[in-house]
Motif scaffolding. Structure first.
Motif, PDB file in Angstrom:
ATOM      1  N   LEU A   1       0.825  -1.210   0.000  1.00 19.68           N
ATOM      2  CA  LEU A   1       0.000   0.000   0.000  1.00 19.68           C
ATOM      3  C   LEU A   1       0.859   1.260   0.000  1.00 19.68           C
TER       4      LEU A   1
ATOM      5  N   GLY B   1       2.509   5.242  13.083  1.00 20.44           N
ATOM      6  CA  GLY B   1       1.919   4.557  11.940  1.00 20.44           C
ATOM      7  C   GLY B   1       0.426   4.374  12.128  1.00 20.44           C
TER       8      GLY B   1
ATOM      9  N   SER C   1      -4.383  -4.788  13.360  1.00 20.09           N
ATOM     10  CA  SER C   1      -3.916  -4.067  14.558  1.00 20.09           C
ATOM     11  C   SER C   1      -5.022  -3.943  15.594  1.00 20.09           C
TER      12      SER C   1
ATOM     13  N   ALA D   1      -6.007   4.635   7.166  1.00 19.76           N
ATOM     14  CA  ALA D   1      -4.575   4.452   6.902  1.00 19.76           C
ATOM     15  C   ALA D   1      -4.326   4.273   5.405  1.00 19.76           C
TER      16      ALA D   1
ATOM     17  N   ASN E   1      -2.593   7.499   6.580  1.00 10.36           N
ATOM     18  CA  ASN E   1      -1.150   7.406   6.371  1.00 10.36           C
ATOM     19  C   ASN E   1      -0.771   8.206   5.130  1.00 10.36           C
TER      20      ASN E   1
ATOM     21  N   HIS F   1       2.039   8.226   4.004  1.00  8.74           N
ATOM     22  CA  HIS F   1       3.011   7.411   3.255  1.00  8.74           C
ATOM     23  C   HIS F   1       2.322   6.353   2.383  1.00  8.74           C
TER      24      HIS F   1
HETATM   25  C1  LIG Z   1      -1.682  -0.040   6.543  1.00  6.01           C
HETATM   26  C2  LIG Z   1      -2.889  -0.054   7.372  1.00  6.01           C
HETATM   27  C3  LIG Z   1      -2.805   0.047   8.776  1.00  6.01           C
HETATM   28  C4  LIG Z   1      -1.497  -0.013   9.497  1.00  6.01           C
HETATM   29  O1  LIG Z   1      -0.708   1.088   9.274  1.00  6.01           O
HETATM   30  P1  LIG Z   1       0.861   0.970   9.656  1.00  6.01           P
HETATM   31  O2  LIG Z   1       1.350   2.349   9.393  1.00  6.01           O
HETATM   32  O3  LIG Z   1       1.408  -0.043   8.709  1.00  6.01           O
HETATM   33  O4  LIG Z   1       0.950   0.554  11.060  1.00  6.01           O
HETATM   34  C5  LIG Z   1      -3.964   0.138   9.496  1.00  6.01           C
HETATM   35  N1  LIG Z   1      -5.168   0.124   8.888  1.00  6.01           N
HETATM   36  C6  LIG Z   1      -5.291  -0.001   7.544  1.00  6.01           C
HETATM   37  C7  LIG Z   1      -6.657  -0.020   6.936  1.00  6.01           C
HETATM   38  C8  LIG Z   1      -4.151  -0.110   6.748  1.00  6.01           C
HETATM   39  O5  LIG Z   1      -4.272  -0.255   5.420  1.00  6.01           O
END
Ligand SMILES: *Cc1c(COP(=O)(O)O)cnc(C)c1O
Length: 456
Positions: free
Chosen positions: A77, A136, A176, A259, A286, A288
């Motif tokens: 991603l 993150g 997570s 994210a 995110n 990033h």
């Molecule tokens: C990538 C992602 C996360 C986790 O983000 P990290 O920065 O990799 O810890 C959480 N939720 C979703 C929907 C994601 O795609």
């Protein structure tokens, strides 16, 4: 010449080699784990290395590292290089501030606050809103869960959890959530995974409502709902308005985990996917991922910033904040020392403007449309993904997705991953690299088909 100047020259030389190699060899040859130490000079030794040897070791290491920014990388991603963001991140390294106090970070604090304030305006959060840059998306989800836990019972901070709190997230949500439930004293068994629409992958609000009512009837205490804006596999957007309405009835904290897909709010064309996000208590994305900054650049926005202070400042003097407290960011972050993740996002945003960020997002959806059109036109393909997603899930000639992706990787043709939704396993092409063109996407299929022709 000073050592740092020499080392920066060395740095530039290595980067130039890498950029050229990215074009010539867009997929780095895979090195089997057991051969790593023979192929690369990895061992640490007692004696210093001669400059030339040091350079050689570094160059070999860099060129052998998986290339995540080329036009053959569709595996995760994130992808591509936004050079305006890279400048910011390199400067953050050189400056080496820690973001906890104004004294140590100075104007960098204002950089971080400017991003948070501007985003809060864009998502229609009011004047009491705030936010921070966690490590993150997983940490963003964690902070949201902690704030929800403390909001549900303000004695928890001191006495610990003393009732059975129940959290809710979609079955398609990020893993997570389970870990965070264990860290926060909620417990993994107290996360309810709500069914998703079998077609779209969006959380079913009716099922959420049912489960909450069932738990209340059993004497449990629902406290938190995690909705996803861009699920990890299908890129689906949960219906935030419908979920918010349920949370408002039962006074539950709503967090929107954007994210992956949350960056869509920068796009005039796609921000409707996040409609209702202003009703959520917190929202994270995110930069990033969809916005293409280097890792990691994660932002959490909180509608009422007092929750951030309540849960994350050690003295909780949030009621008596002075102006300078507002500039001492350590009072609202998880860590003590904290990297400057804001600068790279700011340099990108400053350089390309909000319109430029919108274009970056739009281009990813455009590339996704190109991929879907191609798949729909070619009968050897089966498409599993929906419109309005930049995760294009498909199978080709019914070939096992795992086998195909592994073969593409081992032969150095393409980096692409596979995913699963319900009973289906499929190739998962992520069009998140905004440096790619339509031709790069069409070339992906050309390479894949040639590969199948040759090896299957
Ligand atoms: C990538 C992602 C996360 C986790 O983000 P990290 O920065 O990799 O810890 C959480 N939720 C979703 C929907 C994601 O795609």
């Amino acid at each position: 010449m000073s050592t740092i100047k020499q080392d920066l020259q060395l740095f530039n030389q290595i980067v130039e080699r890498l950029l050229k190699d990215d074009l010539d060899n867009p997929v780095a040859a895979r090195i089997p784990v057991e051969e790593l130490k023979q192929k690369l000079d990895i061992s640490l030794v007692d004696e210093p290395l001669a400059v030339e040897d040091f350079k050689k070791s570094l160059e070999e290491l860099v060129l052998a590292t998986p290339k995540t920014a080329t036009n053959r990388f569709f595996n995760q991603l994130f992808g591509g290089k936004q050079s305006k963001a890279i400048i910011g991140d390199l400067l953050a390294v050189i400056l080496n501030n820690s973001m906890y106090t104004y004294k140590v970070a100075g104007p960098q604090v204002a950089i971080e606050k400017e991003i948070i304030t501007t985003v809060n305006k864009m998502i229609d959060y009011g004047p009491s809103s705030g936010g921070t840059f966690p490590t993150g998306g997983s940490m963003s989800n964690y902070m949201a869960m902690i704030m929800a836990r403390d909001a549900a019972d303000e004695t928890t901070r001191n006495r610990g959890v003393n009732q059975q709190l129940i959290a809710y997230s979609s079955i398609e949500s990020h893993y997570s959530n389970a870990k965070n439930a264990s860290f926060s004293g909620i417990g993994r068994d107290n996360v309810r995974y709500i069914a998703a629409d079998p077609q779209t992958g969006e959380m079913l609000p009716g099922k959420l409502k049912e489960q909450i009512e069932l738990d209340i009837a059993s004497g449990l205490k629902p406290f938190y709902v995690n909705a996803t804006a861009g699920t990890t596999v299908l890129g689906a957007y949960d219906p935030i308005n419908a979920i918010a309405a349920i949370c408002e009835v039962h006074n539950l904290w709503l967090h929107v985990d954007g994210a992956f897909g949350g960056g869509a709010f920068f796009s005039e064309k796609y921000k409707h996917l996040l409609e209702g996000v202003n009703r959520a208590d917190s929202f994270s994305f995110n930069a990033h991922k969809m916005l293409g900054t280097p890792m990691t650049c994660s932002v959490i926005l909180v509608k009422d910033k007092r929750h951030l202070y309540h849960s994350f400042s050690n003295d909780a003097e949030y009621l008596y904040q002075t102006d300078s407290d507002d500039y001492n960011l350590g009072k609202s972050s998880f860590q003590c020392g904290r990297r400057n993740d804001a600068l790279k996002f700011w340099t990108l945003w400053k350089a390309v403007g909000t319109k430029g960020l919108s274009n970056i997002v739009d281009h990813q959806f455009y590339l996704a449309d190109i991929a879907r059109q191609y798949i729909r036109k070619h009968p050897d393909y089966t498409l599993y993904s929906n419109d309005d997603s930049i995760a294009i899930c498909f199978n080709y000639k019914n070939i096992d997705a795992n086998e195909l992706c592994t073969s593409l990787y081992e032969k150095g043709d393409l980096m692409v991953g596979f995913g699963q939704f319900k009973e289906d396993e499929f190739v998962r092409l992520i069009t998140i690299n905004a440096n790619n063109s339509k031709e790069d996407i069409l070339n992906f299929f050309t390479v894949l088909e040639a590969h199948v022709e040759k090896y299957f």
